[in-house]
Design a protein around this motif. Structure first.
Motif, mmCIF file in Angstrom:
data_model
loop_
_atom_site.group_PDB
_atom_site.id
_atom_site.type_symbol
_atom_site.label_atom_id
_atom_site.label_comp_id
_atom_site.label_asym_id
_atom_site.label_seq_id
_atom_site.Cartn_x
_atom_site.Cartn_y
_atom_site.Cartn_z
ATOM 1 N N ALA A 21 0.794 -1.227 0.000
ATOM 2 C CA ALA A 21 0.000 0.000 0.000
ATOM 3 C C ALA A 21 0.827 1.278 0.000
ATOM 4 C CB ALA A 21 -0.949 0.000 1.196
ATOM 5 N N PHE A 22 2.023 1.244 0.563
ATOM 6 C CA PHE A 22 2.797 2.475 0.665
ATOM 7 C C PHE A 22 3.323 2.973 -0.667
ATOM 8 C CE2 PHE A 22 2.781 0.931 5.009
ATOM 9 C CZ PHE A 22 2.388 2.084 5.674
ATOM 10 N N GLY A 23 3.303 2.144 -1.696
ATOM 11 C CA GLY A 23 3.728 2.594 -3.017
ATOM 12 C C GLY A 23 2.578 2.978 -3.921
ATOM 13 N N VAL A 24 1.349 2.783 -3.465
ATOM 14 C CA VAL A 24 0.180 3.074 -4.297
ATOM 15 C C VAL A 24 -0.126 4.571 -4.253
ATOM 16 C CG1 VAL A 24 -2.276 2.630 -4.629
ATOM 17 C CG2 VAL A 24 -0.778 0.784 -3.927
ATOM 18 N N ALA A 25 -0.356 5.133 -5.448
ATOM 19 C CA ALA A 25 -0.696 6.546 -5.565
ATOM 20 C C ALA A 25 -1.450 6.748 -6.876
ATOM 21 C CB ALA A 25 0.581 7.394 -5.557
ATOM 22 N N PRO A 26 -2.233 7.800 -6.963
ATOM 23 C CA PRO A 26 -2.893 8.073 -8.239
ATOM 24 C C PRO A 26 -1.866 8.178 -9.370
ATOM 25 C CG PRO A 26 -3.851 9.418 -6.513
ATOM 26 C CD PRO A 26 -2.635 8.729 -5.915
ATOM 27 N N GLY A 27 -2.216 7.581 -10.511
ATOM 28 C CA GLY A 27 -1.321 7.589 -11.664
ATOM 29 C C GLY A 27 -0.555 6.297 -11.862
ATOM 30 N N ILE A 28 -0.525 5.418 -10.850
ATOM 31 C CA ILE A 28 0.166 4.130 -10.966
ATOM 32 C C ILE A 28 -0.557 3.284 -12.016
ATOM 33 C CG2 ILE A 28 0.695 1.967 -9.735
ATOM 34 C CD1 ILE A 28 2.431 4.206 -8.764
ATOM 35 N N ASP A 29 0.218 2.625 -12.880
ATOM 36 C CA ASP A 29 -0.358 1.769 -13.910
ATOM 37 C C ASP A 29 -0.899 0.478 -13.319
ATOM 38 O OD1 ASP A 29 0.214 3.477 -16.064
ATOM 39 O OD2 ASP A 29 2.235 2.674 -16.275
ATOM 40 N N ALA A 30 -1.948 -0.030 -13.952
ATOM 41 C CA ALA A 30 -2.561 -1.285 -13.540
ATOM 42 C C ALA A 30 -2.915 -2.081 -14.792
ATOM 43 C CB ALA A 30 -3.815 -1.020 -12.722
ATOM 44 N N PRO A 86 5.978 1.056 -7.967
ATOM 45 C CA PRO A 86 7.444 1.189 -7.925
ATOM 46 C C PRO A 86 7.985 0.750 -6.572
ATOM 47 C CG PRO A 86 6.371 3.350 -8.025
ATOM 48 C CD PRO A 86 5.291 2.331 -8.052
ATOM 49 N N ARG A 87 9.107 0.047 -6.598
ATOM 50 C CA ARG A 87 9.711 -0.446 -5.364
ATOM 51 C C ARG A 87 10.589 0.631 -4.745
ATOM 52 N NH1 ARG A 87 9.359 -5.946 -4.738
ATOM 53 N NH2 ARG A 87 8.602 -7.041 -6.540
ATOM 54 N N LYS A 88 10.477 0.738 -3.433
ATOM 55 C CA LYS A 88 11.344 1.672 -2.718
ATOM 56 C C LYS A 88 12.747 1.089 -2.583
ATOM 57 C CE LYS A 88 7.686 3.938 -0.088
ATOM 58 N NZ LYS A 88 7.200 4.607 -1.222
ATOM 59 N N THR A 89 12.817 -0.235 -2.415
ATOM 60 C CA THR A 89 14.105 -0.915 -2.364
ATOM 61 C C THR A 89 14.066 -2.065 -3.364
ATOM 62 O OG1 THR A 89 13.346 -2.356 -0.575
ATOM 63 C CG2 THR A 89 14.547 -0.375 0.073
ATOM 64 N N PRO A 90 15.115 -2.218 -4.153
ATOM 65 C CA PRO A 90 15.107 -3.308 -5.134
ATOM 66 C C PRO A 90 15.208 -4.661 -4.439
ATOM 67 C CG PRO A 90 17.228 -2.190 -5.127
ATOM 68 C CD PRO A 90 16.331 -1.428 -4.195
ATOM 69 N N SER A 91 14.646 -5.680 -5.080
ATOM 70 C CA SER A 91 14.735 -7.017 -4.519
ATOM 71 C C SER A 91 15.249 -7.975 -5.582
ATOM 72 C CB SER A 91 13.381 -7.473 -3.988
ATOM 73 O OG SER A 91 12.431 -7.490 -5.019
ATOM 74 N N LEU A 92 15.714 -9.130 -5.126
ATOM 75 C CA LEU A 92 16.246 -10.163 -6.007
ATOM 76 C C LEU A 92 15.580 -11.484 -5.695
ATOM 77 C CD1 LEU A 92 20.032 -9.287 -5.587
ATOM 78 C CD2 LEU A 92 18.635 -8.803 -7.578
ATOM 79 N N LEU A 93 15.499 -12.347 -6.699
ATOM 80 C CA LEU A 93 14.999 -13.703 -6.483
ATOM 81 C C LEU A 93 16.189 -14.628 -6.301
ATOM 82 C CD1 LEU A 93 12.121 -13.948 -9.096
ATOM 83 C CD2 LEU A 93 11.943 -13.637 -6.634
ATOM 84 N N VAL A 133 14.363 -11.531 -1.821
ATOM 85 C CA VAL A 133 15.104 -10.869 -0.749
ATOM 86 C C VAL A 133 15.373 -9.423 -1.139
ATOM 87 C CG1 VAL A 133 16.194 -12.998 0.074
ATOM 88 C CG2 VAL A 133 17.377 -11.610 -1.597
ATOM 89 N N ASP A 134 15.390 -8.536 -0.140
ATOM 90 C CA ASP A 134 15.596 -7.122 -0.450
ATOM 91 C C ASP A 134 16.831 -6.523 0.225
ATOM 92 O OD1 ASP A 134 14.721 -6.926 2.160
ATOM 93 O OD2 ASP A 134 13.175 -5.439 1.753
ATOM 94 N N SER A 135 17.625 -7.364 0.878
ATOM 95 C CA SER A 135 18.865 -6.850 1.462
ATOM 96 C C SER A 135 19.841 -8.001 1.658
ATOM 97 C CB SER A 135 18.591 -6.157 2.806
ATOM 98 O OG SER A 135 18.118 -7.085 3.750
ATOM 99 N N GLY A 136 21.124 -7.656 1.749
ATOM 100 C CA GLY A 136 22.157 -8.660 2.023
ATOM 101 C C GLY A 136 22.950 -9.086 0.805
ATOM 102 N N ILE A 137 22.327 -9.079 -0.362
ATOM 103 C CA ILE A 137 23.028 -9.438 -1.597
ATOM 104 C C ILE A 137 22.656 -8.432 -2.681
ATOM 105 C CG2 ILE A 137 23.221 -11.901 -1.081
ATOM 106 C CD1 ILE A 137 20.826 -12.342 -2.959
#
Length: 166
Positions: A21-30, A86-93, A133-137
Protein backbone atom coordinates in the motif's frame (compact mmCIF):
# COMPACT_ATOMS: atom_id res chain seq x y z
CA UNK A 1 -36.16 4.04 -8.83
CA UNK A 2 -33.46 3.68 -11.53
CA UNK A 3 -29.75 3.10 -11.92
CA UNK A 4 -27.44 4.99 -14.27
CA UNK A 5 -24.51 2.99 -15.58
CA UNK A 6 -21.63 4.12 -17.75
CA UNK A 7 -19.72 1.34 -19.53
CA UNK A 8 -17.11 3.22 -21.58
CA UNK A 9 -14.96 3.47 -18.44
CA UNK A 10 -15.05 0.69 -15.87
CA UNK A 11 -14.14 1.57 -12.31
CA UNK A 12 -12.52 -1.25 -10.34
CA UNK A 13 -12.16 -1.25 -6.57
CA UNK A 14 -9.37 -3.33 -5.12
CA UNK A 15 -8.06 -3.73 -1.57
CA UNK A 16 -4.25 -3.53 -1.60
CA UNK A 17 -2.40 -5.31 1.26
CA UNK A 18 -0.46 -3.12 3.69
CA UNK A 19 2.96 -4.33 2.50
CA UNK A 20 2.22 -2.92 -0.97
CA UNK A 21 0.00 0.00 0.00
CA UNK A 22 2.80 2.48 0.67
CA UNK A 23 3.73 2.59 -3.02
CA UNK A 24 0.18 3.07 -4.30
CA UNK A 25 -0.70 6.55 -5.57
CA UNK A 26 -2.89 8.07 -8.24
CA UNK A 27 -1.32 7.59 -11.66
CA UNK A 28 0.17 4.13 -10.97
CA UNK A 29 -0.36 1.77 -13.91
CA UNK A 30 -2.56 -1.29 -13.54
CA UNK A 31 -3.43 -4.28 -15.72
CA UNK A 32 -6.79 -5.98 -15.41
CA UNK A 33 -7.36 -9.54 -16.59
CA UNK A 34 -10.64 -11.41 -16.89
CA UNK A 35 -10.53 -15.24 -16.71
CA UNK A 36 -13.11 -15.56 -19.49
CA UNK A 37 -10.96 -13.41 -21.82
CA UNK A 38 -7.55 -15.07 -21.41
CA UNK A 39 -5.92 -13.40 -24.43
CA UNK A 40 -6.80 -9.85 -23.39
CA UNK A 41 -5.31 -7.41 -20.94
CA UNK A 42 -6.97 -4.15 -20.05
CA UNK A 43 -4.65 -1.29 -19.02
CA UNK A 44 -5.78 1.18 -16.43
CA UNK A 45 -4.58 3.73 -13.92
CA UNK A 46 -5.09 4.24 -10.21
CA UNK A 47 -7.35 7.28 -9.90
CA UNK A 48 -8.10 7.45 -6.18
CA UNK A 49 -6.96 5.85 -2.93
CA UNK A 50 -8.49 5.84 0.53
CA UNK A 51 -7.02 8.07 3.22
CA UNK A 52 -6.35 5.16 5.58
CA UNK A 53 -6.01 1.40 5.72
CA UNK A 54 -9.06 -0.66 6.66
CA UNK A 55 -8.55 -1.40 10.36
CA UNK A 56 -9.83 -4.99 10.21
CA UNK A 57 -7.93 -6.15 7.14
CA UNK A 58 -4.97 -3.73 6.92
CA UNK A 59 -5.75 -3.11 3.26
CA UNK A 60 -6.03 0.12 1.28
CA UNK A 61 -9.12 0.70 -0.86
CA UNK A 62 -7.85 1.67 -4.31
CA UNK A 63 -9.87 2.79 -7.34
CA UNK A 64 -8.71 2.01 -10.87
CA UNK A 65 -10.28 3.32 -14.08
CA UNK A 66 -10.11 1.13 -17.19
CA UNK A 67 -11.01 2.43 -20.64
CA UNK A 68 -13.70 0.24 -22.18
CA UNK A 69 -14.54 1.87 -25.54
CA UNK A 70 -15.83 -1.32 -27.16
CA UNK A 71 -17.89 -2.37 -24.08
CA UNK A 72 -16.00 -5.66 -23.78
CA UNK A 73 -16.03 -5.43 -19.99
CA UNK A 74 -19.38 -5.60 -18.28
CA UNK A 75 -19.93 -3.86 -14.94
CA UNK A 76 -19.80 -6.32 -12.04
CA UNK A 77 -17.56 -8.97 -13.64
CA UNK A 78 -14.82 -10.78 -11.73
CA UNK A 79 -11.24 -9.81 -12.63
CA UNK A 80 -7.69 -9.88 -11.33
CA UNK A 81 -5.61 -6.74 -10.98
CA UNK A 82 -1.86 -6.30 -11.30
CA UNK A 83 -0.53 -3.01 -9.96
CA UNK A 84 2.83 -1.73 -11.18
CA UNK A 85 3.95 -0.27 -7.87
CA UNK A 86 7.44 1.19 -7.93
CA UNK A 87 9.71 -0.45 -5.36
CA UNK A 88 11.34 1.67 -2.72
CA UNK A 89 14.10 -0.91 -2.36
CA UNK A 90 15.11 -3.31 -5.13
CA UNK A 91 14.73 -7.02 -4.52
CA UNK A 92 16.25 -10.16 -6.01
CA UNK A 93 15.00 -13.70 -6.48
CA UNK A 94 17.19 -16.39 -4.94
CA UNK A 95 16.79 -20.15 -5.06
CA UNK A 96 15.23 -21.42 -1.83
CA UNK A 97 18.06 -24.00 -1.79
CA UNK A 98 20.49 -21.19 -0.99
CA UNK A 99 18.77 -20.02 2.19
CA UNK A 100 20.46 -20.90 5.47
CA UNK A 101 18.33 -20.62 8.58
CA UNK A 102 20.17 -20.91 11.87
CA UNK A 103 20.66 -19.04 15.16
CA UNK A 104 21.90 -16.05 13.14
CA UNK A 105 18.60 -15.79 11.24
CA UNK A 106 18.14 -16.02 7.48
CA UNK A 107 21.41 -16.00 5.54
CA UNK A 108 22.95 -16.94 2.22
CA UNK A 109 26.54 -17.85 1.48
CA UNK A 110 28.22 -16.09 -1.44
CA UNK A 111 31.57 -16.56 -3.12
CA UNK A 112 33.86 -13.60 -2.44
CA UNK A 113 37.52 -13.81 -3.55
CA UNK A 114 37.42 -17.62 -3.46
CA UNK A 115 36.01 -17.76 0.06
CA UNK A 116 32.52 -18.30 1.45
CA UNK A 117 31.00 -15.22 2.98
CA UNK A 118 27.77 -15.44 4.97
CA UNK A 119 25.34 -12.57 4.56
CA UNK A 120 22.17 -11.92 6.48
CA UNK A 121 19.19 -11.47 4.14
CA UNK A 122 15.69 -10.16 4.58
CA UNK A 123 13.13 -12.40 2.91
CA UNK A 124 10.19 -10.39 1.55
CA UNK A 125 8.21 -13.24 -0.04
CA UNK A 126 8.44 -17.00 -0.21
CA UNK A 127 7.54 -18.16 -3.72
CA UNK A 128 8.15 -21.86 -3.07
CA UNK A 129 11.30 -22.81 -4.98
CA UNK A 130 12.52 -19.21 -4.89
CA UNK A 131 12.46 -16.41 -2.33
CA UNK A 132 12.48 -12.67 -2.83
CA UNK A 133 15.10 -10.87 -0.75
CA UNK A 134 15.60 -7.12 -0.45
CA UNK A 135 18.87 -6.85 1.46
CA UNK A 136 22.16 -8.66 2.02
CA UNK A 137 23.03 -9.44 -1.60
CA UNK A 138 23.17 -7.56 -4.87
CA UNK A 139 22.86 -8.44 -8.53
CA UNK A 140 25.94 -10.34 -9.72
CA UNK A 141 26.75 -11.99 -6.38
CA UNK A 142 27.54 -15.71 -6.72
CA UNK A 143 25.19 -17.42 -4.28
CA UNK A 144 26.10 -20.92 -3.06
CA UNK A 145 23.30 -23.43 -3.63
CA UNK A 146 22.73 -26.19 -1.08
CA UNK A 147 25.59 -25.12 1.21
CA UNK A 148 26.78 -28.02 3.38
CA UNK A 149 26.31 -27.70 7.14
CA UNK A 150 30.11 -27.82 7.50
CA UNK A 151 30.53 -24.60 5.48
CA UNK A 152 31.75 -21.72 7.65
CA UNK A 153 32.48 -18.09 6.97
CA UNK A 154 35.88 -17.87 5.24
CA UNK A 155 35.92 -21.46 3.91
CA UNK A 156 37.75 -21.78 0.58
CA UNK A 157 35.28 -22.41 -2.24
CA UNK A 158 35.43 -22.69 -6.01
CA UNK A 159 32.61 -21.57 -8.27
CA UNK A 160 31.38 -24.03 -10.88
CA UNK A 161 29.76 -23.13 -14.17
CA UNK A 162 25.97 -23.15 -13.96
CA UNK A 163 24.38 -26.26 -15.40
CA UNK A 164 21.93 -25.65 -18.23
CA UNK A 165 18.30 -25.49 -17.07
CA UNK A 166 15.89 -28.06 -18.38
Amino acid sequence: MFEIMQDNVIRVWVYVPQDSAFGVAPGIDAVVRVPELPDREFPGKVTRIADALQSGTRTLLTEIDIANPDSTLAPGIYCTVELHIPRKTPSLLVSADAIIFNRNGMQVAVVNDGKAEFRKVNVKRDLGTRVEVDSGIKAGDQVILNPPVTLVDGSKVRALAEAPRT
